[in-house]
Each structure stands twice: as C-alpha cells, then as structure tokens.
Design an enzyme around this catalytic site. Sequence first.
Site, short mmCIF file in Angstrom:
data_model
loop_
_atom_site.label_atom_id
_atom_site.label_comp_id
_atom_site.label_asym_id
_atom_site.label_seq_id
_atom_site.Cartn_x
_atom_site.Cartn_y
_atom_site.Cartn_z
N GLU A 77 0.83 -1.04 -0.08
CA GLU A 77 -0.03 0.04 -0.16
C GLU A 77 0.96 1.46 0.07
O GLU A 77 0.80 2.14 0.87
CB GLU A 77 -1.05 -0.04 1.13
CG GLU A 77 -2.01 -1.18 1.18
CD GLU A 77 -3.13 -0.95 2.24
OE1 GLU A 77 -2.83 -0.44 3.16
OE2 GLU A 77 -4.28 -1.71 2.00
N GLU A 89 -5.97 -7.78 -1.73
CA GLU A 89 -6.86 -7.64 -0.61
C GLU A 89 -8.14 -7.09 -0.51
O GLU A 89 -8.47 -6.34 -1.14
CB GLU A 89 -6.22 -6.42 0.40
CG GLU A 89 -4.70 -6.79 1.04
CD GLU A 89 -4.20 -5.96 2.14
OE1 GLU A 89 -5.03 -5.30 2.96
OE2 GLU A 89 -3.06 -5.88 2.09
#
Length: 429
Positions: free
Chosen positions: A210, A331
């Site tokens: 991320e 995810e």
Amino acid sequence: NGVLYPTLGLVFCVTVIYMSSKDNFFQIVVNSQMSSFVMRNGTQFMVDGKPFYVNGWNSYWLMDHAVEDSSRPRIKAMFQAGAKMGLTVCRAWAFNDGTHNALQVSLSHFDERVFKALDYVIMEAGRYKIKLLLSLVNNLEAYGGKPQYVKWAIKDGISLNSSEDSFFFDPVLRSYFKIYLKTVITRKNHLTGIKYRDDPTIFAWELMNEPRCISDPTGDTLQKWIEEMAGYIKTVDKNHLVTVGLEGFYGPRNTPEKLTINPSKWYDTTGTDFIRNSKTPAIDFASVHIYADQWLIGAELEEKMRYINKWIISHIEDGNKELKKPVLLTEFGLSDKNKDFDHSHRDKLYKSIFDIMYKSAIENGAGAGALIWQLMVQGMEKYADDYVIVPGELPFIDELVKKQSCRLLALQDAKQMRRHKQNVDQICS
C-alpha cells in the site's frame, strides 16, 4: 464434437475425485501446475501454457511465526487449510525491519535465524503447492516499513530529512533498499538449496504494501521510485513477475469520470495513480485492494456492495483496455466491527467478488483472481484483526471458497469451458 467430449470427460473425472475425497481433491488437481514459474501473456497469467487463475489469501505473519519452534506448526497448519480449500496463492511479508523477530535488524544487516524462518515458509508452501506473493516493505510502520528506514538513516547520520517519504526520494535510502532487494532475491534457501530467484514457489514480488507518497500528490516521486525499483528487480531476477502493491486509487492525471471512482476527493492526493503506476514497463500486473467499510464509513451493506462492484469492474476494465495486464485483487474483506454485522454479510460480499472474477475469467478478461484478507489458524486469536477468518469455523465461507477454487481450476484445464459454464457451476455447488 471437437472439445465437447474431452471437456465433459474432464468434468466427470473432476466430479468423481471431488465427491470421493474433498480434502485431497484440490491438491491432486493443482500438483501438475505448481512446479513452474507463473508467466504473463497479455491480460492472463500462464503456467505451462495454460491460464492460471488465482484464488488465494493473505497470511502476512508467516515468516514471523516460523522463527520460533513453538509457533512454527502454524505454518504447516495454514498451508494445509489453504490446500484443502483449493487456494493456490498466499500473500505474505518478506520483510520485518527493526522490530521483534526482525529480518533486517539495521540497514543492510540481517538476522540469519529469521532468514531461515523465511526459508522454511517457502519450503512448506512448495510442499503444499501454494505459490507465494512476497511483499518487500511496508508503507506504514507495522513491521518497520519505510518509517524505520528513515529512522535508521537519521540515527546513522546519512540523512537529516525526517519525512517518511524521503524513503522514496533520498538517493542513499534508495541505494539501501536496493541492497535489501538483492539480498532477499538472491538468497539461497538453506533447506532446498534453491535461490529465491530460481524458485517457482514464489508467484511474484510486491514492491511495497500500500505505497503512498502524500508529500508529492502529483505522483511523480512515487512513479520514479517504482520505475527504478521494479527495473532493478528485473536485472537481478529474470524469472518472477513484479507488482507494485497498490490500493488502486486514481491520481489527478485521470479523467473526471475515473476520479469519481475514488472513495472521496482526498484519495486523489495520496501520490499514487493506479493506471500510471501499473503501466510501468517492469510491472507485470496490477494490484488492487478494497475496504468499503473503511472508505465509506457509516454506509449500509447494500451501498458498500454497489461501490465494491463498481470499484472492481472499473479496475478490470483498466486492465483490459489501458494496461493490457492482469489485475489481481490482493486484499479484500469485511470488518466484523460494522454496525449490525452478521456473518451472512461476508458470505454475500465474498460471493459477489468471486462472481465478478469468475465472469472475467470466462471472458478471458484481466480479472485474475482475489486474495482474502485474512486467514489464520486456530490458537491465534490474540493476533486477529476484525477481518480474520479461521478455516473450519464458518462452513458456508469454506464451501464458498472451495466452489470458487473448483470452477477456476476447471477453467484452467478447459479453454472452451465457457461453453459449459452451467456444468461447472453444478459440479462446484
């Protein structure tokens, strides 16, 4: 009738194996495909010339729990559980910077004991025919991440810039991260004798979990870092795919229509750009995350479902039309802290995501699969977050995941299976 009879024969065999021994079914089917490297052909992952569709999960904690003998059995138990559900890819951390059980204890200094734990994880994954998507650093401070690199640089007097984003633009920090990359990628597994870069158990390398570069909302700083690091990995490792690790936000250079896909205006300024970053030549596939309950606080389930569908479909379309690369949902999950949470909400959300990915697979689209956040085994309750699922505790989720594995595996072995979609759905029910 061309492929009809061979396909029906395959379906019959799959049915017999599945009905006779569900626990062993997936491992038998997967065995022949997992000893080769995953390649890319346009928008498709390929293994030995066949499409490879992903149904998998996240267990970021594997290396950490392989360090101590007392917690190492969790690794075997997790891979056993994944294999029984037909899951073929697990995403995990290949980093731990300066914290408990650190792999990198200080800049360019490594703990061999922890490296041996990562060796064990890779060996066990190979035993259960699970491929690993290994992330190489965190954007956040959990497990060290880019903040730890900056702290080390200041402590060692090699940088005075306290911005966490100096990890991206400071040339000395970039050079230290390259040392880290080379050390990990060229590591020789003490248990198998195989260097990581030569091990097909590894599905791909993920540059960062991320990434965001808030200090430069134009995205130029992060883009240069991605180009440099992905290009560097390709000089060290000619075998494995590389992805960025993005959440999937659209940057300010995109069209107004694309920017409306972001959860809010603020996400335009995170310094990331899904399309620009993923177009980088050394990046082989795009990664996306989705957490509607974090991004749409207070929204009802149906609103979250509509947003999730719009978000995923938009990114798959980008993969098809703009990127010409696979798009992997690395995810996704639903928090059990949501108001009026019920486990049936997860069932509904997961099914919707699985159906989108299956539809893309049937149509030879860029939707390459999805990874649940996250799975843990029994006895790990103190490590659980509000997204965790323990295989065996929620039978409906287990069966939903198995069905997705079943129908994706059937597609891998029958290029014309789109003509027999109904048969596959019936078999995998």
